[in-house]
Write a protein that holds these residues in place. Structure first.
Motif, short mmCIF file in Angstrom:
data_model
loop_
_atom_site.label_atom_id
_atom_site.label_comp_id
_atom_site.label_asym_id
_atom_site.label_seq_id
_atom_site.Cartn_x
_atom_site.Cartn_y
_atom_site.Cartn_z
N ASN A 128 0.84 -1.19 0.00
CA ASN A 128 0.00 0.00 0.00
C ASN A 128 0.88 1.24 0.00
O ASN A 128 0.55 2.26 0.60
CB ASN A 128 -0.93 -0.05 1.23
CG ASN A 128 -2.12 0.89 1.11
OD1 ASN A 128 -2.41 1.41 0.04
ND2 ASN A 128 -2.80 1.12 2.23
N SER A 129 2.06 1.12 -0.66
CA SER A 129 3.01 2.24 -0.71
C SER A 129 3.04 2.83 -2.11
O SER A 129 3.06 2.10 -3.09
CB SER A 129 4.41 1.76 -0.34
OG SER A 129 5.38 2.67 -0.79
N GLN A 130 3.06 4.16 -2.18
CA GLN A 130 3.22 4.82 -3.47
C GLN A 130 4.68 4.75 -3.90
O GLN A 130 5.01 5.08 -5.03
CB GLN A 130 2.78 6.27 -3.35
CG GLN A 130 2.49 6.94 -4.67
CD GLN A 130 1.91 8.33 -4.48
OE1 GLN A 130 2.44 9.15 -3.72
NE2 GLN A 130 0.81 8.60 -5.15
N GLY A 131 5.54 4.33 -2.97
CA GLY A 131 6.95 4.17 -3.31
C GLY A 131 7.84 5.22 -2.68
O GLY A 131 7.38 6.12 -1.98
N VAL A 132 9.13 5.04 -2.92
CA VAL A 132 10.14 5.93 -2.34
C VAL A 132 10.95 6.56 -3.47
O VAL A 132 11.15 5.96 -4.51
CB VAL A 132 11.08 5.16 -1.38
CG1 VAL A 132 10.31 4.69 -0.16
CG2 VAL A 132 11.75 3.98 -2.06
N ALA A 133 11.37 7.79 -3.23
CA ALA A 133 12.10 8.52 -4.27
C ALA A 133 13.31 9.20 -3.66
O ALA A 133 13.22 9.80 -2.59
CB ALA A 133 11.19 9.57 -4.90
N SER A 161 6.03 9.65 4.79
CA SER A 161 4.58 9.58 5.00
C SER A 161 4.11 8.16 4.83
O SER A 161 4.59 7.43 3.96
CB SER A 161 3.90 10.48 3.97
OG SER A 161 2.52 10.24 3.91
N GLN A 162 3.16 7.75 5.65
CA GLN A 162 2.53 6.46 5.41
C GLN A 162 1.60 6.56 4.20
O GLN A 162 1.44 5.60 3.46
CB GLN A 162 1.78 6.02 6.68
CG GLN A 162 2.76 5.64 7.79
CD GLN A 162 2.12 5.48 9.15
OE1 GLN A 162 1.07 6.05 9.42
NE2 GLN A 162 2.76 4.71 10.01
N SER A 163 1.02 7.74 4.00
CA SER A 163 0.12 7.95 2.87
C SER A 163 0.91 8.40 1.65
O SER A 163 1.81 9.24 1.75
CB SER A 163 -0.89 9.04 3.25
OG SER A 163 -1.27 9.79 2.13
N GLY A 164 0.55 7.86 0.49
CA GLY A 164 1.20 8.29 -0.74
C GLY A 164 0.88 9.73 -1.06
O GLY A 164 1.76 10.54 -1.33
N GLY A 165 -0.41 10.07 -0.99
CA GLY A 165 -0.83 11.43 -1.29
C GLY A 165 -0.11 12.43 -0.41
O GLY A 165 0.42 13.44 -0.88
N ALA A 186 7.03 7.13 0.78
CA ALA A 186 5.75 6.69 1.32
C ALA A 186 5.90 5.27 1.83
O ALA A 186 6.25 4.36 1.07
CB ALA A 186 4.67 6.76 0.25
N THR A 187 5.67 5.06 3.12
CA THR A 187 5.91 3.74 3.69
C THR A 187 4.66 2.87 3.72
O THR A 187 4.73 1.70 4.10
CB THR A 187 6.48 3.86 5.12
OG1 THR A 187 5.53 4.55 5.94
CG2 THR A 187 7.80 4.62 5.12
N GLY A 188 3.51 3.42 3.35
CA GLY A 188 2.28 2.61 3.26
C GLY A 188 1.92 1.98 4.58
O GLY A 188 1.83 2.66 5.61
N TYR A 214 4.23 12.57 7.84
CA TYR A 214 2.79 12.36 7.93
C TYR A 214 2.57 10.94 8.39
O TYR A 214 3.03 9.99 7.76
CB TYR A 214 2.10 12.58 6.58
CG TYR A 214 0.62 12.28 6.65
CD1 TYR A 214 -0.28 13.26 7.03
CD2 TYR A 214 0.14 11.00 6.38
CE1 TYR A 214 -1.64 12.99 7.13
CE2 TYR A 214 -1.23 10.72 6.48
CZ TYR A 214 -2.10 11.71 6.85
OH TYR A 214 -3.43 11.44 6.96
N ILE A 215 1.88 10.79 9.50
CA ILE A 215 1.76 9.47 10.11
C ILE A 215 0.37 9.30 10.68
O ILE A 215 -0.15 10.17 11.36
CB ILE A 215 2.88 9.31 11.18
CG1 ILE A 215 2.97 7.90 11.66
CG2 ILE A 215 2.71 10.28 12.31
CD1 ILE A 215 4.27 7.65 12.40
N GLU A 216 -0.29 8.20 10.30
CA GLU A 216 -1.62 7.93 10.86
C GLU A 216 -1.54 6.88 11.95
O GLU A 216 -2.39 6.83 12.82
CB GLU A 216 -2.57 7.46 9.74
CG GLU A 216 -2.94 8.58 8.80
CD GLU A 216 -3.92 8.17 7.72
OE1 GLU A 216 -4.53 7.09 7.83
OE2 GLU A 216 -4.07 8.95 6.76
#
Lengths: 694, 694
Positions: A128-133, A161-165, A186-188, A214-216
């Motif tokens: 559930n990760s948008q990936g890392v850059a 961020s856990q969220s990609g957005g 993004a760590t998903g 950003y962390i939920e």
């Protein structure tokens, strides 16, 4: 550099020839953004992908790639991870959704994949990760649309961020301000590498000077504490957005990432303890970035304002007060110098209004600026030029401001609504904001965060003994007070009495009078049942009270309850102090206003042990009732030190007594000298369960 | 149309050939922005100005111009105004500074100019005005740099401001959102036409649908009340920024425009009464403009959120709670429909997370949107697309959103950080914000402001009888309570006693006990001197108390004081209610929490009479102690109606008794049924002064 963030070779499992698909974007990005390593598209259905040779499977690659982007979905993910582990991949980035966030089955799959990876020395990001850059190396293992929309620029910021957005929203907002980012990670679902570990990882990069988080789901506070300590030691600020304060938001976070519901108040206390600034929304997350990146150490929280608009002077003053900054008077020497420079109808006082005269005399600005800014009462400096442009020599204003800033070393910013004017100031090294509100809010955050980082003295996260689950019992008041006594909390003189005469005997020692109460762990809210009689000053009164309470106990079916006689404490204010064990964060102590409305009109602060007395004092200062500790209208100040002792006592009980599950002292009677626990409930783990967990 | 805002001919006194000077800009603007009337440059030193024939003096013009821009400075201004008046000009706009804002001499000059003007039927704007601009006609009597920087567009908004800078900041911010403005009018020192009158003037233009107001000096609340009533009758919202809440800000406003220091709390109450929304800064002033201009009438405050980002769902929920909106559950029918449309790992609950699946299925959005938005529980709708662009069919999303909005009539907005994406949504008629925070804040302001406008039932401003200046005296408690009685406020049974026996006689009627107090208007803070004895239940106790108070009175040198015996009122909570006359706003009533900390920890609300009981209830609901009026933890609700009666009584005293200067009831003892004034101080104008002013 950590090879996990800087792989030399990257395979894309599920590579797409379409550069706008999930399996196509990373290939496009790495080629466009200068990745110097090797890219291995893997797609059994194609020979070429986006002009690169494609391989039918991981096994067909000429080498084990350092990193693999797992851009396949559903049931194909777990075998792909196993294959990566088998061939010696170091990092797999799993993009597919539908795992831990959907429930226990997904969590179990995550656990199996993690086990497979760890057995082979491989690490996972996602799912559930948008990936890392990594814009330093061009290793863009991400499919974010944002990098198509706004071209990257390497820089000193990491967005984690856990969220990609929410990993790329700060990217977009900072790039608009001309600020570059090194990492957008993004760590998903954090099934292996968590957002907290990612913070530690990017801190190994010496060029990182600001971390936006950003962390939920703050599932591992210990790792986050380690990362925060590392950041603080390196002087790198962490600004964190942890939403879910509202009930709906918390529920949404749970369904979004399977977040564990932790009270946002506990998270707030945790962030404060570790010097992490808590942002309230996306704007707060990024708006002070320019201030942080300058490398300033603010000397205090006194702001001077200079503007060609009297309105901005007024608005900035209001904003400063709202944000907890001061707008101090300048020295008479400074005011005299300004009077000599400025036109007669201008104001030489802080905020300094140089008026519309600036339109006819561009030199005014450069003359007035260093005079006002160099005043010894001034720690930070705001230049308000709400509207400028043709007719104004604003490039000169920008140079003058930049020169002042460099010469003085004072945090300085400009507020102006015109993007092209802000760009000219930024080119001179001046942080630029679109309104005085934003500028003041950013400067305040910057100053307050630096104070927080200085004040924080974070110990490594304390994996204190936790009470076991299972049976709990409430100690009666007498036993509870004795536990508090032992922990160093002041309590009234008292006797557990078998007869009214024993209570009367206590009266001889405490002429101010005694209170008589039923004593039983089984009866909460004693007052509601007429089981408390106060202000007893003679033997008759004690005997009458005794009889009354006994009768009430018979009535409510608790004839077995004991009787407690205690000294009356004539203190001025009722507070509460208490504590419990949070399942993830360990001991939590609360201090606050007491009385009947502790729930309906709460006014309290949380502290995570161990804490210093200074932390308690600062917590008291954040309460609505803080004025009581400063004294007012001829009343002396309440004894903050005594409250601190009580809070420390509760912390000690929770940390050192493995039986203690929770403590509630209500009220703690606070006087100008001293604070006494006059009623308390200590909840303990039933004896046979103690010591089962540590 | 009002010719003052729409002159057919404009002369510029002090015309400059340089289009970037104060006397040059208006000429440049009128020519560039299509003014169809006649422009008359006046400059004795030139034949031509910016290609137009220039005249040596006003007297040389071929006609009396309708308006004159007075772009000369200092001592030249007053004769210029006299000349304008002489030749029959209708409006003079005075740009020079250095008048009323500098002190009494400047104010006197302003008064003379106003008298000269009025005698000739001429009106004045300024001095210290950046000018007024009408983008409907091109009559730009302004030198603002902003109009050079951002080209104007005619539109339904009026920006009215005493400050020049703050007249054009909203212009800049709204033009960035693609919104046009008809009027940008800076009234400067308001020596004749005030900002309030200007609001009334622009309201005569039927195309004006939103008024943004920046005001530092609200010297004439009557005119502002008239304008607000006119706006409300036309359904035109007024959003006002009135800074100066902070001490420094207030001081700066005074030196900036000679503003009269009115408590910002009184201004807040005034704005609320008249349905004006109070902005806290420049962002609040403009951010809801798109919502207002749509012409929606929100049906309530329930928000649905739909996003492709789970994070935005969480953040928007938090923001909604913070801003006082609700994020309600959707009906089970709606949830079932969404479940059928969305992928398995999406959330069909509000906030609706359609997940990154949107990247592969652009149709999802158009399917889910009308289902979620049409739910009967939903009043407003937020679309969160934090990042979109290539790979997403966002023009289709915009069309889908626009279509939903038109079909449903529900207030709907989008949040997205990309300016070009927002522009596409705006083109479809969808208000667009750069973050969910901003969107939610704007939607909340819009909904709350509409509620405020509905609730407000503003009477014309009440020029109630004011007490004269001069000597004041404080009535003693007995006399004060009698005044309250007469005004319909409940008070305890009481007797003014000559002997202890008279007090004991009262005891016979009130077995719950009496309180005995010294009674004198000359002794405030009676408790501090031991002059109050409570809980007296028998004759001995009364006699002892009598003797004790008498002794204390001797000690402090007030043997003349009377003695008051009163029934004990065993009510649950101490409040305050009081009132005074504000020199500009007239009667002001305060209600709030009582006790010792009314100043140190204030919790109160102001009301401007006349007010309804509903207004008192809403004010109570804004207090920190509001939960007391709802009941909690088994405690019944306090009697809000009784508090309303007390507040109305205070209002009546202030409005109907010309002798009453101020009232303080502290405490008002509030119970579950009833509220009693148990102590009060009424300050009256000394008899001989009453009736001198009305």
């Amino acid at each position: 550099m950590n090879p996990l963030l800087n792989p030399k070779s990257v395979a894309i499992l599920g590579a797409s020839d379409n550069p706008d698909k999930i399996g196509g974007r990373p290939i496009r990005f790495m080629r466009e953004f200068g990745f110097a390593g090797t890219i291995y598209p893997v797609n059994p259905g194609r020979d070429m992908v986006q002009g690169l040779k494609s391989y039918p499977s991981l096994a067909d690659l000429p080498e084990a790639p350092e990193a693999v982007i797992v851009a396949v979905a559903g049931d194909a993910v777990e075998p792909a991870v196993a294959e990566c582990a088998r061939i010696g991949v170091k990092l797999a980035v799993i993009m597919a959704s539908g795992f831990g966030e959907t429930g226990p089955e997904g969590k179990a799959t995550e656990a199996r994949m993690r086990a497979t990876a760890h057995a082979a020395g491989m690490r996972l990001i996602g799912p559930n990760s948008q990936g890392v850059a990594n814009f330093g190396s061009g290793a863009i293992l991400s499919f974010s649309t944002m990098f198509v929309e706004t071209p990257p620029m390497d820089g000193p910021v990491a967005s984690i961020s856990q969220s990609g957005g929410m990993s790329v929203v700060p990217y977009g907002l900072l790039r608009d301000k001309g600020i570059g980012l090194r990492y957008v990670n993004a760590t998903g679902n954090d099934c292996d590498i968590s957002a907290a570990e990612m913070v530690s990882m990017v801190l190994d990069d010496p060029e990182i000077r600001l971390i936006l988080l950003y962390i939920e789901n703050l599932a591992d506070p210990e790792a986050m504490a380690q990362a925060a300590i590392k950041a603080r030691n390196r002087g790198v600020p962490i600004v964190a957005l942890k939403p879910g304060e509202s009930e709906t938001g918390k529920r949404a976070a749970e369904s979004h990432t399977g977040a564990i519901a932790t009270s946002h108040r506990v998270v707030e206390a945790f962030f404060r303890k570790y010097g992490i600034w808590r942002a309230r929304g996306t704007r707060d997350l990024v708006h002070a970035a320019e201030m942080y990146l300058h490398g300033w150490q603010p000397s205090g929280e006194n702001l001077a304002v200079i503007s060609n608009s009297g309105a901005v002077c007024v608005l900035a003053s209001d904003a400063a007060e709202r944000e907890g900054l001061k707008v101090p008077a300048l020295t008479t020497e400074t005011e005299a110098k300004l009077t000599a420079i400025l036109p007669a109808f201008a104001s030489p006082r802080n905020p300094v209004d140089i008026t519309a005269a600036l339109l006819s005399n561009s030199g005014l600005f450069g003359e007035a600026l260093p005079v006002a800014g160099s005043d010894p009462n001034v720690d930070m400096f705001l230049v308000g030029l709400p509207v400028t442009g043709q007719g104004y020599d604003y490039p000169r204003f920008a140079r003058d401001t930049g020169a002042f800033l460099k010469a003085s070393g004072k945090p300085t910013a400009v507020a102006n609504i015109q993007p092209h004017v802000r760009a000219v100031f930024r080119a001179e090294g001046v942080p630029a904001f679109d309104s005085e509100d934003d500028a003041v809010a950013a400067m305040a955050q910057f100053a307050h965060h630096h104070r927080l980082m200085r004040e924080a003295a974070p110990a490594p996260f304390d994996r204190t003994m936790r009470p076991a689950g299972g049976k709990r019992e409430v100690r009666d008041e007498f036993a509870s007070l004795s536990l508090l006594d032992a922990a160093g909390i002041a309590t009234p003189r008292r006797v557990l009495c078998g007869t009214a005469e024993e209570a009367i005997a206590l009266l001889a020692d405490v002429p101010a009078g005694i209170v008589l109460k039923a004593c039983s762990g089984a009866i909460p809210h004693k007052s509601d049942h007429g089981l408390v009689r106060v202000g007893l000053r003679d033997a008759d009164a004690v005997r009458a009270a005794w009889a009354g309470i006994r009768a009430a106990l018979e009535r409510i079916g608790h004839p077995e309850a004991g009787m407690l006689a205690a000294e009356m404490i004539p203190a001025r204010h009722e507070m509460i102090v208490g504590g419990h064990h949070d399942p993830h964060f360990g001991p939590v102590v609360v201090i606050g206003d007491g009385g009947i409305a502790v729930e309906a009109m709460p006014d309290n602060q949380l502290l995570l042990p161990p804490f210093s007395d200074a932390e308690v004092h600062r917590a008291l200062d954040r309460l609505r009732i803080a004025p009581l500790f400063r004294g007012f209208r001829g009343q002396g100040a309440l004894d903050a030190d005594a409250v601190a002792r009580a809070a420390q006592g509760v912390a000690r009980l929770l940390r050192e007594d493995p039986a203690v599950a929770s403590v509630e002292v209500n009220p703690l009677m606070v006087a100008e000298r001293g604070a006494w626990a006059v009623d308390a409930l200590v909840e303990v783990v039933a004896e046979e369960e103690v010591g089962l967990t540590a």
